[in-house]
Write a protein that holds these residues in place. Structure first.
Motif, PDB file in Angstrom:
ATOM      1  N   PHE A   1       0.808  -1.219   0.000  1.00 21.31           N
ATOM      2  CA  PHE A   1       0.000   0.000   0.000  1.00 21.31           C
ATOM      3  C   PHE A   1       0.846   1.276   0.000  1.00 21.31           C
ATOM      4  O   PHE A   1       0.296   2.384  -0.077  1.00 21.31           O
ATOM      5  N   GLN A   2       2.144   1.156   0.086  1.00 30.38           N
ATOM      6  CA  GLN A   2       2.990   2.338   0.138  1.00 30.38           C
ATOM      7  C   GLN A   2       2.911   3.194  -1.136  1.00 30.38           C
ATOM      8  O   GLN A   2       2.840   4.429  -1.044  1.00 30.38           O
ATOM      9  N   PRO A   3       2.912   2.612  -2.340  1.00 31.71           N
ATOM     10  CA  PRO A   3       2.759   3.460  -3.532  1.00 31.71           C
ATOM     11  C   PRO A   3       1.434   4.214  -3.563  1.00 31.71           C
ATOM     12  O   PRO A   3       1.384   5.368  -4.006  1.00 31.71           O
ATOM     13  N   LEU A   4       0.368   3.584  -3.086  1.00 30.10           N
ATOM     14  CA  LEU A   4      -0.930   4.250  -3.046  1.00 30.10           C
ATOM     15  C   LEU A   4      -0.893   5.442  -2.095  1.00 30.10           C
ATOM     16  O   LEU A   4      -1.386   6.527  -2.409  1.00 30.10           O
ATOM     17  N   MET A   5      -0.301   5.253  -0.920  1.00 27.03           N
ATOM     18  CA  MET A   5      -0.220   6.364   0.018  1.00 27.03           C
ATOM     19  C   MET A   5       0.657   7.484  -0.543  1.00 27.03           C
ATOM     20  O   MET A   5       0.334   8.673  -0.401  1.00 27.03           O
ATOM     21  N   ALA A   6       1.750   7.130  -1.189  1.00 27.35           N
ATOM     22  CA  ALA A   6       2.634   8.147  -1.753  1.00 27.35           C
ATOM     23  C   ALA A   6       1.920   8.975  -2.822  1.00 27.35           C
ATOM     24  O   ALA A   6       2.167  10.182  -2.950  1.00 27.35           O
ATOM     25  N   ALA A   7       1.036   8.343  -3.575  1.00 26.68           N
ATOM     26  CA  ALA A   7       0.295   9.061  -4.607  1.00 26.68           C
ATOM     27  C   ALA A   7      -0.785   9.959  -4.008  1.00 26.68           C
ATOM     28  O   ALA A   7      -1.071  11.048  -4.530  1.00 26.68           O
ATOM     29  N   ALA A   8      -1.400   9.523  -2.912  1.00 26.30           N
ATOM     30  CA  ALA A   8      -2.492  10.289  -2.303  1.00 26.30           C
ATOM     31  C   ALA A   8      -2.001  11.410  -1.401  1.00 26.30           C
ATOM     32  O   ALA A   8      -2.657  12.452  -1.275  1.00 26.30           O
ATOM     33  N   LEU A   9      -0.853  11.222  -0.782  1.00 24.64           N
ATOM     34  CA  LEU A   9      -0.395  12.139   0.259  1.00 24.64           C
ATOM     35  C   LEU A   9      -0.256  13.588  -0.198  1.00 24.64           C
ATOM     36  O   LEU A   9      -0.688  14.499   0.525  1.00 24.64           O
ATOM     37  N   PRO A  10       0.313  13.895  -1.366  1.00 24.89           N
ATOM     38  CA  PRO A  10       0.418  15.312  -1.758  1.00 24.89           C
ATOM     39  C   PRO A  10      -0.930  16.012  -1.875  1.00 24.89           C
ATOM     40  O   PRO A  10      -1.040  17.206  -1.580  1.00 24.89           O
ATOM     41  N   HIS A  11      -1.960  15.289  -2.309  1.00 25.66           N
ATOM     42  CA  HIS A  11      -3.295  15.882  -2.430  1.00 25.66           C
ATOM     43  C   HIS A  11      -3.864  16.190  -1.041  1.00 25.66           C
ATOM     44  O   HIS A  11      -4.466  17.247  -0.821  1.00 25.66           O
ATOM     45  N   TYR A  12      -3.657  15.280  -0.109  1.00 26.75           N
ATOM     46  CA  TYR A  12      -4.080  15.531   1.278  1.00 26.75           C
ATOM     47  C   TYR A  12      -3.329  16.725   1.856  1.00 26.75           C
ATOM     48  O   TYR A  12      -3.934  17.624   2.473  1.00 26.75           O
ATOM     49  N   GLN A  13      -2.029  16.759   1.662  1.00 32.21           N
ATOM     50  CA  GLN A  13      -1.226  17.841   2.236  1.00 32.21           C
ATOM     51  C   GLN A  13      -1.610  19.190   1.662  1.00 32.21           C
ATOM     52  O   GLN A  13      -1.594  20.204   2.383  1.00 32.21           O
ATOM     53  N   ARG A  14      -1.963  19.229   0.382  1.00 36.85           N
ATOM     54  CA  ARG A  14      -2.381  20.492  -0.234  1.00 36.85           C
ATOM     55  C   ARG A  14      -3.610  21.055   0.461  1.00 36.85           C
ATOM     56  O   ARG A  14      -3.669  22.247   0.809  1.00 36.85           O
ATOM     57  N   LEU A  15      -4.623  20.227   0.681  1.00 36.83           N
ATOM     58  CA  LEU A  15      -5.834  20.708   1.338  1.00 36.83           C
ATOM     59  C   LEU A  15      -5.603  20.968   2.820  1.00 36.83           C
ATOM     60  O   LEU A  15      -6.178  21.899   3.392  1.00 36.83           O
ATOM     61  N   ALA A  16      -4.752  20.157   3.442  1.00 41.97           N
ATOM     62  CA  ALA A  16      -4.498  20.304   4.874  1.00 41.97           C
ATOM     63  C   ALA A  16      -3.916  21.673   5.209  1.00 41.97           C
ATOM     64  O   ALA A  16      -4.137  22.191   6.307  1.00 41.97           O
ATOM     65  N   ARG A  17      -3.199  22.268   4.271  1.00 37.81           N
ATOM     66  CA  ARG A  17      -2.634  23.600   4.526  1.00 37.81           C
ATOM     67  C   ARG A  17      -3.729  24.647   4.729  1.00 37.81           C
ATOM     68  O   ARG A  17      -3.507  25.673   5.370  1.00 37.81           O
ATOM     69  N   ASP A  18      -4.932  24.390   4.163  1.00 39.93           N
ATOM     70  CA  ASP A  18      -6.009  25.364   4.233  1.00 39.93           C
ATOM     71  C   ASP A  18      -7.078  24.998   5.263  1.00 39.93           C
ATOM     72  O   ASP A  18      -8.134  25.643   5.325  1.00 39.93           O
ATOM     73  N   ARG A  19      -6.830  23.990   6.090  1.00 42.22           N
ATOM     74  CA  ARG A  19      -7.885  23.502   6.985  1.00 42.22           C
ATOM     75  C   ARG A  19      -8.185  24.481   8.111  1.00 42.22           C
ATOM     76  O   ARG A  19      -7.334  25.290   8.495  1.00 42.22           O
ATOM     77  N   LEU A  20      -9.399  24.377   8.629  1.00 42.29           N
ATOM     78  CA  LEU A  20      -9.778  25.141   9.818  1.00 42.29           C
ATOM     79  C   LEU A  20      -8.935  24.699  10.995  1.00 42.29           C
ATOM     80  O   LEU A  20      -8.717  23.503  11.194  1.00 42.29           O
ATOM     81  N   GLU A  21      -8.476  25.657  11.788  1.00 43.47           N
ATOM     82  CA  GLU A  21      -7.689  25.325  12.971  1.00 43.47           C
ATOM     83  C   GLU A  21      -8.189  26.136  14.150  1.00 43.47           C
ATOM     84  O   GLU A  21      -8.805  27.163  14.014  1.00 43.47           O
TER      85      GLU A  21
END
Length: 230
Positions: free
Chosen positions: A210-230
């Motif tokens: 599952f490591q390649p799948l996580m590596a492919a998904a992680l940048p998309h998560y990180q992009r949105l995470a920068r804008d999350r409510l805190e």
């Protein structure tokens, strides 16, 4: 108010639907484009036959149904990967758009326990990133909600100019009349719950496959995470 809550699977999305429905002033709609998505893609998902029989398969009919809803306040739980490129989006005009995100290691581990061999298409990160770029909206992380349900729901309500209601923090265990027909396969844990689960620990370690799948998904998560409510 019409809220479109966008996420991938295994992402606290059902608990959030229950929270808004518990207020008493919102109707809830559960993944209205699921049958249209399965019909168009031909994918073999659990309970496929029941899903296809339970909803419109024509995405234009689904969009019309959403536009014509008479509910004074409507909460729509949407999976980002269900919105195929040619599916109509005119129903979303005037909606409050919220993007619910979760670390891909958590999503992949949870999804693989319910359906084997998940793909990047299955977990919706690419589609969510593209949708966020297209329509904007707020971002909230499920891990933050579980760490502080009241605090994060208050922040979300403030951000969308909706009065917070403490009834959002709890619900009765069991099925809901607005649950999708697929609930028996996917919603077992949330059906046993009466509120948000406690804070999550560190993301799980995934096996090598599952490591390649996580590596492919992680940048998309990180992009949105920068804008999350805190």
């Amino acid at each position: 108010m019409r809220i479109a809550m966008w996420s991938g699977p295994r992402n606290l999305s059902t608990a959030m639907m229950y929270a808004f429905a518990a207020r008493g002033d919102f109707d809830a709609v559960d993944e209205p484009f699921y049958a249209a998505y399965l019909d168009r893609t031909g994918l073999q998902h659990p309970m496929r036959k029941e899903i296809l029989a339970s909803q419109y398969r024509d995405p234009a009919r689904v969009a019309e149904q959403l536009r014509e809803s008479a509910a004074p306040h409507l909460y729509m739980k949407h999976m980002t990967h269900h919105m195929l490129p040619d599916f109509p989006m005119d129903w979303a005009e005037g909606c409050v758009h919220v993007h619910l995100i979760r670390h891909p290691a958590r999503v992949i581990a949870s999804y693989a326990a319910k359906r084997s061999a998940p793909t990047l298409e299955d977990i919706g990160y690419v589609q969510q990133s593209a949708l966020y770029n297209r329509i904007g909206g707020l971002v909230i992380d499920s891990t933050d909600i579980r760490a502080d349900p009241e605090g994060m729901l208050r922040k979300l309500c403030d951000a969308i100019a909706l009065p917070f209601d403490r009834k959002m923090l709890s619900w009765e265990a069991g099925l809901r009349p607005y649950d999708g027909v697929w609930a028996p396969h996917w919603y077992g844990t949330v059906h046993q719950s009466t509120g948000f689960a406690g804070a999550e620990g560190p993301p799980p370690s995934l096996p090598p496959e599952f490591q390649p799948l996580m590596a492919a998904a992680l940048p998309h998560y990180q992009r949105l995470a920068r804008d999350r409510l805190e």
